[in-house]
Each structure stands twice: as C-alpha cells, then as structure tokens.
Design an enzyme around this catalytic site. Structure first.
Site, short mmCIF file in Angstrom:
data_model
loop_
_atom_site.label_atom_id
_atom_site.label_comp_id
_atom_site.label_asym_id
_atom_site.label_seq_id
_atom_site.Cartn_x
_atom_site.Cartn_y
_atom_site.Cartn_z
N TRP A 164 -2.83 2.41 -6.94
CA TRP A 164 -4.06 1.98 -7.59
C TRP A 164 -4.89 1.00 -6.76
O TRP A 164 -5.97 0.61 -7.16
CB TRP A 164 -3.73 1.32 -8.93
N LYS A 188 -1.82 13.48 -7.76
CA LYS A 188 -1.62 12.67 -8.97
C LYS A 188 -2.04 11.24 -8.67
O LYS A 188 -1.35 10.51 -7.96
CB LYS A 188 -0.16 12.69 -9.44
N GLU A 263 4.31 5.97 2.56
CA GLU A 263 3.67 4.72 3.03
C GLU A 263 3.97 3.69 1.97
O GLU A 263 3.47 3.78 0.85
CB GLU A 263 2.17 4.95 3.22
N CYS A 297 -1.42 -3.24 1.10
CA CYS A 297 -0.04 -3.14 1.62
C CYS A 297 0.08 -3.76 3.00
O CYS A 297 1.14 -4.27 3.35
CB CYS A 297 0.45 -1.70 1.59
N GLU A 392 7.36 -8.43 -1.91
CA GLU A 392 5.93 -8.15 -1.75
C GLU A 392 5.26 -8.56 -3.05
O GLU A 392 5.47 -7.93 -4.09
CB GLU A 392 5.72 -6.65 -1.50
N LYS A 462 11.22 0.15 9.14
CA LYS A 462 12.18 -0.41 8.18
C LYS A 462 11.88 0.09 6.75
O LYS A 462 11.64 1.29 6.57
CB LYS A 462 12.19 -1.94 8.30
#
Ligand code: ADP
Length: 496
Positions: A164, A188, A263, A297, A392, A462
């Site tokens: 999103w 989707k 990703e 990200c 994160e 990683k």
C-alpha cells in the site's frame, strides 16, 4: 465535500457500486457478493465497499489470463512495445485522477502523487516498452552439422501482489516488465489502497491492451492472495511487501514449486563520516526517514554517525525537521501526510513505545481531524537489541547510533537481518569504495539517497528479498529458458 465525493468523475462508475474486480475487460462484484470497506487516512472516512475476491474470483481471473497468454506473446515484442508506450501516455494524461486517488487512499501528498508519481510510473513503463522488442536468446558454437540455441519464453500467467505504500508505482513496477516479455497478469492490490488499480484498467483499454491480458482482483491477502499463490495455472508470483508475508508466500509457492520474485522489507543504514558535508547529510537523513511518513522500503532511517560529529549532525537534523510541513496531503504545500491506516498507526506506536525521543520543535506538524498522523521521532538513546532498533518500523522514526572507527561503522551498518539499501556520506574516496564493498545491500547511495531511475536495478540481499526490481535484469526473471539442439548429421545411439 466528502473524500468519496471528491473522487466522483475520477473513478469508473461501476466501482462506486462495489464492482472493483476487473476480469476480461469487465467490472464485476465478488461472486459471493462480499465486500470490505476501505477508508481514507486523511480523515478516517469510509470510501468504498470494495469487492472481497475469493478463490472463485481468482479462478475467474486466471482463466482469461491463461487463455490470452499465447496470443499476447505471439503478437511480438514490437506490438507489445507500442501498447506499453500508449499506456505510458495514458498514465501521463490521467495524472490528476491517479494523483487524487492515491492521495485520498494512501495519504501521500498530492504534490508527489499528482505530477511526479505518474510521471515516474510512465517513465518506467516506457523503459520496459523499449525492452519488449529486444528480448533475445543465444546461439552456441557446435561441431559442424549440429546446432544449439536457447530461446526465452514467457511463463504465462504471473500473479502480482502489491503493498500500500506507493500503490501506482508498486503496480507498474510489476506490470511493465511482466507484460513486456509476453506474460499475462492477475494483479491483487493491497486491501488498504485499491483505488489506483480501479483507474488502471481504463488506461489499459485506452492503450489498446487486449482484454484478459491484465486482470485485477481486489481482496484480502489471506483469501485472494493465498488463492492466487496456490492456483495451479499461476506460474510465478511477484510480490512486494513485508518480509513476514514474503516468507509465507515463498513457503506456499515452494509447495507448488513455483518461482517467486520478492521485494521485501528493510532497515537500511545511513552512515555519516566526520569528513562528510554534514549539512547535506542531515538534509538527506531527514528526507529518507520522514518522506511518506517513513513508509518506504528503501528508507535509510538507521543512522550511524561518527561520534565527533554527532552533536552537529543532530542539531542540523532537528532544525531541518522543524521546517518539514506535515499535514493535509491534499494541500499542495504539504510534504508529509498521514500514515496509511489506523492499524499502521497503532503498530508504529507499539514499536516506539518507551523510546525517549530527542526534543523536537513540531510547529509544522499539523494533523487533520481524524487523520492517521504519527509524530516524528528521533532517538539517540535506546537498547540496540530492542524492536525499535531492529524491526522495520515503517513510520517516521529515526534511530541514531555512533561509531569511532571505520570498521565499527560498517559492522553496525550490516548488523541487521535486512539488506535492501544503504547510504554513506564521506568526502574520502577510500571510504566510499569501502562502503561499496562492505555494505550488504541491493543499492548503495554514496553522498545521496533515493536516486533511482528505471534502469538501475535493486535486488534485496539477506531477508530483503529474492529477485530484481527495475532495470534490464528484471525482465529475464519473468521468462523461462528453453534450449534446442539439432543434429543435421543424424544421431547414433551410444548403445549401438
Ligand atoms: P503489511 O503487513 O504491510 O500490510 P503485507 O506484506 O502483509 O503488508 O501485504 C502486502 C500484500 O500482500 C497485500 O496485497 C496483501 O493483501 C498481500 N498478502 C498478505 N498476506 C498474504 C498471503 N498470505 N498470501 C498472499 N498475499 C498476501
């Protein structure tokens, strides 16, 4: 005027009646008629009853994608390139609607979604249009009378599952390379931000995309998402989202022996040496941490600064943050809006709970009524093993640690399970070279941050992913290899 009313005229009419699933050129409600509500993070108001696609809707979407795949490949790269170029043009022409939809749905400021977002998305589509007619195989050197070659073929139906945070860019980063090499798609979008993908089908139609090549199923991850990953006719899954969900998708795809492109998350380092331009570094640190409320990200919000310049760097960060305009994302002057959802707001609050922040001047922080705003935070003093330091956060939170020597700087930079991006600030060529070779990440920015073009690939190291986004190399992962060997001279059995 309500947020929903602002969208009238910008989205197709059937979507206002819950027909948000796009299959074979038609808007449909979910087969079982179920819906879920999406809300605007600007004021928490209800926007749409979105069709809640389930397994049977996924079946219905995969069928035309499978049926049209051979023809979409057979028209050839040049014809696909023409359609993708027309799509890029349609995206540019629809920038106002795309921008408004993304701002109301995701809370990203209109200054970013209205012009530069669609522009960048169109550039990306054009980049892959340029590659569509350049796909090639290889011919190998063989003895006389024999020939061997390798051709690349599209997989067929690929599922694209998107998050999103950048709804338009997330969708097109998948669609453009997948389509360029002749695959068909079921997309989707994230349940929080389905609006942009309600505009895309009309743009695809204007561009001359044959019906059935791109299909969109709105729905929940646990339902439509899982059904897509396990569908026998979906050959590969291309996913962007959290590492946790990526692991689940990879496990399920593994059971069905399907390929994945993932990703995933990051907790990227931002290393500042004492020989750097500290003012520019502070500018960049504030930008990378707080843009899009930290919901990026590749955000490099894990700051690692040389001890003797900490005070100077921190003072500059505080001064710069005091000037960032947080507020109504529909105001063209706003630089940072709300986070995407109440759930995300609560998650950030949980992860930052108990952290003692550096005092900040937040006069420029002007939340909207009912909006999902989180106050920006900078912390210097925290447990390096805490969830705040290691997870994160995907929110407006900067963590700062100090180092004394170069080896410690790079050790701290890599002290994370993630490896998506990294930024290093120095005037020393030797340190820059060291950063390039030492930091384990898919993209490293030296004396800059977030400079990306469609040509520059990013590939998570990683726990940040498998596969490639952007660049020429993203295309080949969406194709299989087939070798053909011919013997003109006749074959003799070793058994003979
Ligand atoms: P977040 O946790 O930040 O909301 P996710 O990474 O879980 O984001 O979701 C990104 C995308 O993945 C969304 O489109 C979501 O619906 C989808 N998704 C979530 N869980 C699954 C799953 N188990 N299988 C397939 N798709 C999923």
């Amino acid at each position: 005027m309500s947020m929903l009313d602002k969208l009238r005229g910008h989205l197709p009419e059937p979507c206002f009646d819950g027909k948000t699933i796009w299959i074979d050129g038609e808007w449909r409600a979910a087969r079982q008629g179920s819906t879920f509500t999406n809300v605007s993070p600007i004021d928490g108001s209800r926007l749409f009853d979105v069709a809640r696609g389930q397994e049977e809707d996924v079946d219905a979407a995969v069928a035309p994608a499978k049926a049209t795949a051979p023809a979409w490949h057979a028209i050839g790269g040049a014809a696909r390139a023409r359609i993708l170029r027309a799509l890029a043009m349609a995206i540019r022409n629809a920038a106002a609607s795309l921008g408004l939809a993304e701002t109301i749905d995701a809370g990203r400021p209109i200054a970013l979604t209205g012009a530069s977002g669609p522009q960048r998305a169109a550039d990306l589509v054009e980049f892959y249009a340029g590659l569509a007619d350049k796909i090639s195989g290889r011919v190998y050197d063989m003895p006389a009378g024999q020939s061997a070659s390798m051709v690349r073929e599209p997989y067929g139906v690929i599922a694209a599952i998107t998050p999103w945070n950048y709804p338009l860019s997330n969708a097109l980063t998948k669609l453009a390379p997948i389509l360029a090499c002749g695959n068909t798609v079921v997309l989707k979008p994230a349940e929080q931000t389905p609006l942009v993908t309600m505009i895309l089908p009309e743009l695809l139609r204007k561009a001359g995309m044959p019906d059935g090549v791109v299909n969109v199923v709105t729905g929940l991850g646990q339902e439509a998402g899982v059904a897509l990953v396990s569908h026998p006719d979906v050959e590969l899954i291309s996913f962007t989202g959290s590492t946790e969900t990526g692991r689940r998708i990879a496990a399920l795809a593994g059971e069905h022996l399907k390929g994945v492109v993932l990703e995933l998350g990051g907790k990227s380092p931002f290393v500042v040496f004492d020989d750097a331009d500290i003012d520019r570094a502070a500018d960049a640190a504030v930008f990378t941490t707080f843009m899009n409320q930290g919901q990026t990200c590749t955000s490099c919000s894990r700051i690692i600064v040389q001890r003797n310049v900490l005070d100077d760097f921190l003072a500059r960060c505080r001064a710069k943050l005091a000037k960032v305009r947080f507020g109504d994302p529909l105001d063209p002057m706003t630089q940072v809006g709300p986070v995407v959802s109440k759930q995300q707001m609560d998650r950030i609050t949980r992860l930052t709970d108990g952290i003692v922040p550096v005092p900040l001047d937040l006069d420029c922080f002007r939340p909207t009524d009912g909006g999902y705003f989180v106050k920006p935070l900078i912390a210097v003093d925290f447990d390096p093993e805490s969830a705040f330091a290691r997870s994160e956060i995907f929110g407006p939170a900067m963590s700062i640690r100090t180092f004394d020597d170069d080896a410690e700087a790079f050790r701290l930079a890599n002290d994370t399970e993630y490896g998506l991006a990294g930024s290093c600030w120095t005037s020393s060529l030797a340190r820059a070279e060291m950063a390039k070779s030492s930091i384990q990440a898919g993209v490293i920015w030296i004396n800059c941050v977030h400079v990306l073009t469609p040509a520059v690939p990013v590939s998570g190291h990683k726990s940040s992913g498998i596969g490639i986004e952007y660049g020429i190399d993203a295309v080949e992962q969406y194709m299989r290899v087939k070798s053909v060997v011919t013997l003109a001279s006749g074959w003799t059995s070793p058994f003979a």
